[in-house]
Design a protein around this motif. Structure first.
Motif, short mmCIF file in Angstrom:
data_model
loop_
_atom_site.label_atom_id
_atom_site.label_comp_id
_atom_site.label_asym_id
_atom_site.label_seq_id
_atom_site.Cartn_x
_atom_site.Cartn_y
_atom_site.Cartn_z
N ASP A 237 55.95 38.63 40.57
CA ASP A 237 54.70 38.41 41.32
C ASP A 237 53.75 39.59 41.25
OD1 ASP A 237 53.10 36.74 43.05
OD2 ASP A 237 53.59 38.11 44.69
N TRP A 238 54.09 40.62 40.50
CA TRP A 238 53.26 41.82 40.48
C TRP A 238 51.96 41.62 39.71
CZ3 TRP A 238 54.63 46.71 42.59
CH2 TRP A 238 55.87 46.73 43.24
N LEU A 239 51.85 40.58 38.91
CA LEU A 239 50.62 40.34 38.17
C LEU A 239 49.65 39.49 38.99
CD1 LEU A 239 49.54 41.15 35.41
CD2 LEU A 239 50.39 38.98 34.50
N ALA A 240 50.15 38.42 39.60
CA ALA A 240 49.29 37.52 40.36
C ALA A 240 49.11 37.93 41.81
CB ALA A 240 49.85 36.09 40.31
N ILE A 241 50.01 38.74 42.35
CA ILE A 241 49.97 39.23 43.74
C ILE A 241 49.70 38.09 44.72
CG2 ILE A 241 49.25 41.15 45.21
CD1 ILE A 241 47.87 42.46 42.93
N THR A 242 50.58 37.10 44.73
CA THR A 242 50.37 35.95 45.60
C THR A 242 51.08 36.08 46.94
OG1 THR A 242 52.30 34.73 44.76
CG2 THR A 242 50.23 34.47 43.55
N GLN A 243 52.13 36.89 47.01
CA GLN A 243 52.97 36.91 48.21
C GLN A 243 52.67 38.13 49.09
OE1 GLN A 243 55.17 34.06 48.63
NE2 GLN A 243 53.60 33.64 47.08
N LYS A 414 28.36 31.73 34.60
CA LYS A 414 27.83 30.48 34.08
C LYS A 414 28.72 29.28 34.38
CE LYS A 414 29.49 31.30 29.32
NZ LYS A 414 29.07 31.50 27.93
N ARG A 415 30.00 29.49 34.68
CA ARG A 415 30.86 28.39 35.14
C ARG A 415 32.04 28.97 35.90
NH1 ARG A 415 35.58 26.79 32.51
NH2 ARG A 415 36.08 27.91 30.57
N ASP A 416 32.61 28.16 36.75
CA ASP A 416 33.75 28.53 37.60
C ASP A 416 33.49 29.81 38.37
OD1 ASP A 416 36.14 28.56 38.92
OD2 ASP A 416 37.38 28.43 37.12
N ARG A 417 32.50 29.71 39.23
CA ARG A 417 32.12 30.84 40.09
C ARG A 417 33.30 31.29 40.95
NH1 ARG A 417 30.56 29.32 45.02
NH2 ARG A 417 29.70 30.87 46.46
N ALA A 418 34.07 30.35 41.49
CA ALA A 418 35.21 30.69 42.34
C ALA A 418 36.30 31.40 41.54
CB ALA A 418 35.77 29.44 43.02
N GLY A 419 36.55 30.95 40.30
CA GLY A 419 37.56 31.59 39.47
C GLY A 419 37.17 33.01 39.10
N ASN A 420 35.91 33.22 38.74
CA ASN A 420 35.43 34.57 38.43
C ASN A 420 35.62 35.50 39.62
OD1 ASN A 420 34.65 34.02 35.82
ND2 ASN A 420 32.51 33.67 36.31
N PHE A 421 35.26 35.01 40.80
CA PHE A 421 35.37 35.83 42.00
C PHE A 421 36.83 36.18 42.28
CE2 PHE A 421 36.12 36.17 46.58
CZ PHE A 421 35.27 37.22 46.90
N LYS A 422 37.71 35.20 42.18
CA LYS A 422 39.12 35.47 42.47
C LYS A 422 39.70 36.48 41.50
CE LYS A 422 43.68 33.41 43.12
NZ LYS A 422 44.51 32.19 43.16
N LEU A 423 39.38 36.36 40.22
CA LEU A 423 39.92 37.31 39.25
C LEU A 423 39.34 38.70 39.46
CD1 LEU A 423 41.70 37.95 36.89
CD2 LEU A 423 39.96 37.05 35.34
N ALA A 424 38.06 38.79 39.81
CA ALA A 424 37.46 40.10 40.10
C ALA A 424 38.14 40.75 41.30
CB ALA A 424 35.95 39.94 40.36
N LYS A 425 38.41 39.97 42.34
CA LYS A 425 39.10 40.50 43.51
C LYS A 425 40.54 40.89 43.18
CE LYS A 425 38.68 40.53 47.56
NZ LYS A 425 38.47 39.49 48.56
N MET A 427 41.75 41.95 40.30
CA MET A 427 41.77 43.22 39.57
C MET A 427 41.45 44.39 40.50
SD MET A 427 42.82 42.47 36.59
CE MET A 427 42.46 43.89 35.54
N THR A 428 40.58 44.16 41.47
CA THR A 428 40.30 45.19 42.47
C THR A 428 41.55 45.51 43.27
OG1 THR A 428 37.98 44.50 42.65
CG2 THR A 428 38.90 45.73 44.50
N GLU A 429 42.31 44.48 43.62
CA GLU A 429 43.56 44.69 44.36
C GLU A 429 44.56 45.50 43.53
OE1 GLU A 429 46.47 42.03 47.27
OE2 GLU A 429 45.15 41.03 45.84
N HIS A 430 44.52 45.34 42.24
CA HIS A 430 45.39 46.12 41.36
C HIS A 430 44.95 47.59 41.29
CE1 HIS A 430 48.19 43.26 39.67
NE2 HIS A 430 47.23 42.40 39.41
N GLY A 431 43.76 47.90 41.76
CA GLY A 431 43.27 49.28 41.69
C GLY A 431 42.27 49.52 40.59
N VAL A 432 41.77 48.44 39.98
CA VAL A 432 40.80 48.53 38.89
C VAL A 432 39.38 48.54 39.47
CG1 VAL A 432 39.88 47.32 36.86
CG2 VAL A 432 42.36 47.38 37.28
N ASP A 433 38.50 49.33 38.89
CA ASP A 433 37.08 49.31 39.26
C ASP A 433 36.42 48.12 38.58
OD1 ASP A 433 37.34 51.62 40.72
OD2 ASP A 433 36.59 52.94 39.14
#
Length: 901
Positions: A237-243, A414-425, A427-433
């Motif tokens: 779960d260290w990649l998706a951080i779901t739990q 341009k598409r999947d606004r929610a998916g873009n936002f979730k992935l950006a968040k 990566m931020t949770e992982h410590g990425v700028d």
């Protein structure tokens, strides 16, 4: 109960200042109590027996008793140990870690964190400043125990390690460690799973603890204790951080950035002990310094294990390729990390195949020795570890700056606004700028709208960005060559886990790359950011429309259904009043059909879900189905049942339930598979069979019961190997067949079963022998886990809002024939041989055979239907790009059932 007697003297060498933990095997007796290292312990520090009433290794310690013991340690030595609560499990159990060090190091913990953050970013800390920091900074080691709840010994080893560090006042290893390092101990990563294991284990113990592997004590009932409450393998779960357990742990490690990280596990009871170096392949984004440093740890472990006469092995089984483990994720912020595995007693005693008994105490002892050895190595190499850590950050930035093709990764708005936002968040949770554009931005000749995201790999976490955002991370060529050789010899491959994990692919997002440094207006994404929903024209007269196609719309749907909102879905795209086009699957909330202040309710749900909603003042449709068309269907809140318990795959069941309940926000009813055999399912609209061997659990009688329910209007969804059950000729729920491997050579002569002889043959070489030794009928070669490109039918309601191309994970060797049009439709299928592989490593024969084979199958049956996914869409809850397809399979399918078409 018989308990072995261990005496572990510390051998000191005055010349080398060397201390080794050793076991005096000659002093063992079978009837005396356990004795740990032969040092003087400070009686002011309470030991395990004083606090809990039993000696270390005599009983499997519960979560609550572990908390009691660590609280007692902190009470006794508050200046040398500090306990932090970093989260809470789904079942409400506290998650803690302890920091242990000298009084000065513990008093300076906050400053230590600040200094490690400074050392982690050469963009703000130059080499001279870093050198000054490293002069006084202690090293740090993070020991994480029992991520799998039924891998029990490491929690008791964690307790013994903490006690030894605080009480062994004359141990040279301890003195050096406390002075030169901070030891972080996460004693129990999975309290829910451990509690499940302990309850099951002690409930089955009789007059004596049995060592027989056949007994109930050594055979856990479903779902076993390995996973957490939602049955996640949290080491994946260290990649998706779901739990929540993973979320809290990653936040804590990002705060302190420990230099050495060890994840302590258990393996089969007939094994010995495993530690670094890891097996091939290595992730190419690891540095040589990291590999060298973890080898230093392994060498020191070997020294102590040799001194104690403990068997061990290295360089086998457990590789360092996939970045989503507890021992690999820290690598990508710069730590040296590894897995340790000890043979498991899976209880208090276990008889090995060699006839010897392995006691729980044995396993605890080995993890304790390995823990102390690791702590020693960390303290002894303080300067080198700090220097290499800072150099890792420098090298990561340099690598990003020098990449003239993929320095930047851009998620266009341009598409999947929610998916873009979730992935950006994420990566931020992982410590990425991660940055969001606040104005129009031009990068490498392409214009990007505000609200796009980009990541510059010229940052300290740049290597993590590279390994998670690039489409393909290659395994070493020599390793692949060896796997092909082994496959030719029918030896089985050595690939441990998935070989493809590109996050943009799994989210099914567009991602662009650029080799230039960014410029223009942007803002740093933070963990407090939220996806903002919006209702245009909230005072609409006629209806509200939610464009379909992302998870924000999906969450709007599930919350609206639970709030009794009356809504419809459109099977096809439509254009309203010649102006605005809405995609197939869009939700229509007619004001006249809803009572009360529906506008206020819609605004509330939009805010909660992040969905974009249009209020409209007309229902005049100029293209596509009108609001009252037969191609629009009212969606009622379906009641969902899911198969649970044997023979369902616990991971598949848990992952699927989590996706529906926690990502979709909709409840699921878990029903034991044995109950489904004869259950009256009339009040359920949807039944999900996660992967599992249902021939054993449901059989023909259960299949007939489900078939009758489907024909009466139920929706049956089969995932992964459950589709194998539905396609079984004796079950006949789904009119497809599982394929055998394609054989390109001529069919072998079949020997006459009544004859003792067969016609002779001449073999020209060994390859001919191997070929003629193969089975006439065998399954395709097993695939460890790759990402595959899938093409999607765009003219069916079941794929409404789904992109023309998605990415799925392929695992195993199930490949199915297409369904014929007389029975149903193939609605998604794997791409052609040249393009089927999206990421990872796939055998050439599998590429050829998988091409154009079905991924999503729809078969009407009476008033209901069967929907078959030939691979699992919910694996590890990180295939977000398949969520809309699964939403349609549940909610649109239940709306279409009961209607003759």
């Amino acid at each position: 109960m018989n308990v072995k007697h261990f005496i572990i003297p510390l051998l000191f060498s005055a010349l080398a200042c060397f201390s080794a933990l050793t076991l005096a095997a000659d002093n063992r007796t079978d009837n005396s109590p356990a004795k740990w290292p032969d040092v003087q312990y400070d009686h002011k520090i309470p030991d395990i027996q004083t606090v809990l009433g039993y000696k270390t290794g005599q009983r499997i310690t519960s979560h609550s008793d572990m908390l009691r013991f660590f609280a007692a340690l902190q009470q006794a030595a508050p200046k040398r140990i500090k306990i932090f609560e970093y989260g809470e499990t789904w079942e409400g159990r506290k998650l803690i870690f302890a920091a242990i060090g000298s009084e000065q190091n513990i008093a300076n913990l906050a400053q230590f964190s600040t200094d490690m953050q400074a050392l982690s970013d050469p963009r703000v800390t130059n080499k001279n400043q870093a050198k000054n920091l490293m002069t006084d900074l202690p090293a740090s080691v993070w020991l994480e125990y029992s991520v799998h709840g039924n891998e029990i010994s490491s929690t008791d080893a964690a307790m013994m390690t903490a006690y030894h560090l605080l009480a062994a006042t004359d141990d040279a290893i301890v003195k050096n460690a406390l002075q030169n390092s901070i030891v972080f101990i996460d004693p129990l990563q999975n309290p829910d799973g451990r509690s499940r294991f302990i309850a099951n284990y002690y409930a089955t113990v009789g007059m004596v603890h049995s060592s027989d592997r056949l007994t109930a004590e050594h055979n856990e009932p479903w779902p076993r204790g390995r996973a957490n409450h939602y049955l996640f393998d949290m080491n994946r779960d260290w990649l998706a951080i779901t739990q929540p357990e993973t979320k809290g742990r990653i936040a804590s490690m990002n705060k302190y950035r420990p230099l050495v990280v060890i994840d302590l596990h258990e393996m089969g009871g007939d094994e010995s002990y495993y530690f670094a170096p890891a097996a091939q392949p290595f992730n190419p984004h690891m540095s040589q310094d990291q590999i060298d440093n973890i080898n230093l740890v392994g060498r020191n472990n070997a020294k102590h294990f040799d001194a104690n006469g403990f068997d061990y092995f290295t360089r086998e089984i457990f590789d360092a390729f996939y970045p989503g483990y507890g021992d690999s994720w820290p690598t990508f912020y710069g730590a040296a990390a590894s897995t340790y595995e000890v043979a498991s007693s899976r209880g208090e005693v276990f008889r090995r195949l060699d006839g010897k008994n392995l006691s729980y105490e044995d396993t605890v002892l080995r993890h304790f020795v390995a823990s102390m050895s690791t702590i020693e190595t960390t303290a002894n190499n303080r300067s080198k570890l700090l220097k290499d850590y800072y150099q890792y950050q420098l090298d990561a930035i340099d690598a990003g700056e020098s990449d003239k093709k993929e320095r930047l990764f851009i998620l266009p708005n341009k598409r999947d606004r929610a998916g873009n936002f979730k992935l950006a968040k994420l990566m931020t949770e992982h410590g990425v700028d991660v940055y969001e554009t606040t104005d129009k931005l031009k990068l490498c000749g392409v214009n990007y709208a505000p609200g796009s995201y980009y990541i510059d790999s010229a940052q300290p976490r740049g290597r993590f960005v590279k390994t998670t955002f690039t489409q393909q991370v290659d395994m070493d060529k020599s390793f692949i060559t060896e796997q092909e050789r082994r496959r030719e010899r029918k030896l089985g491959d050595q690939i441990y886990d998935v070989t493809g994990w590109s996050l943009p692919l799994m989210f099914n997002l567009d991602v662009d790359t650029c080799g230039k440094s960014p410029s223009g207006k942007h803002r740093l994404v933070t963990m407090s950011d939220t996806l903002k929903g919006k209702v245009t024209n909230p005072d609409a007269d006629v209806a509200f429309i939610v464009p379909w196609g992302d998870m924000a719309a999906g969450r709007f749907l599930t919350e609206a259904l639970q709030q009794d909102v009356v809504l419809k879905t459109a099977d096809r795209a439509f254009t309203l009043d010649s102006k605005t086009q809405y995609p197939a699957g869009s939700l229509i909330i007619e004001i006249a059909a809803n009572s009360g202040d529906i506008a206020a309710k819609v605004q509330e749900i939009a805010a909660n879900s992040g969905a974009l909603v249009d209020g409209v003042n007309t229902s005049w449709v100029t293209d596509g189905p009108s609001f009252g068309s037969n191609d629009t269907y009212v969606i009622s809140a379906p009641k969902i049942a899911m198969a649970w318990d044997e023979p369902t795959s616990s991971l598949s069941a848990g992952n699927t339930r989590f996706v529906i309940e926690q990502q979709f926000g909709y409840p699921v009813n878990a029903i034991r598979t044995s109950t489904l055999v004869s259950a009256d399912l009339r009040h359920y609209q949807v039944l999900i069979l996660p992967s599992g061997r249902y021939q054993d659990g449901l059989g023909k009688v259960g299949a007939d019961n489900i078939k009758q329910w489907v024909e009466a209007g139920g929706v049956l969804i089969t995932l992964g190997s459950a589709t194998r059950f539905a396609a079984d000729a004796d079950i006949a729920l789904l009119d497809v067949k599982r394929e055998l491997a394609v054989k390109v050579e001529e069919a072998k002569d079949k020997p006459d079963s009544e004859s003792s002889t067969v016609a002779g043959k001449v073999y020209a070489n060994r390859q001919a022998l191997v070929k003629d030794s193969e089975n006439v009928e065998e399954s395709p070669d097993f695939v460890a886990g790759i990402l595959a490109n899938v093409e999607v039918d765009q003219e069916h309601w079941l794929t409404a809002g789904v992109a023309p191309d998605v990415v799925a994970m392929v695992y195993g060797n199930d490949i199915y024939t297409p369904i014929r049009l007389a029975s149903g439709k193939n609605l998604a299928w794997f791409a052609d041989e040249k393009n089927v592989l999206a990421s990872g490593f796939l055998w050439q024969e599998n590429k050829q055979q998988l091409a154009y084979k079905p991924f999503l199958i729809h078969q009407p049956r009476g008033n209901g239907m069967v929907i078959g996914f030939t691979q699992e869409p919910t694996t590890r809850a990180y295939l977000d790009g398949l969520n809309v397809m699964l939403l349609n399979s549940i909610f649109s399918a239940s709306a279409h059932a009961h209607v003759a078409k």
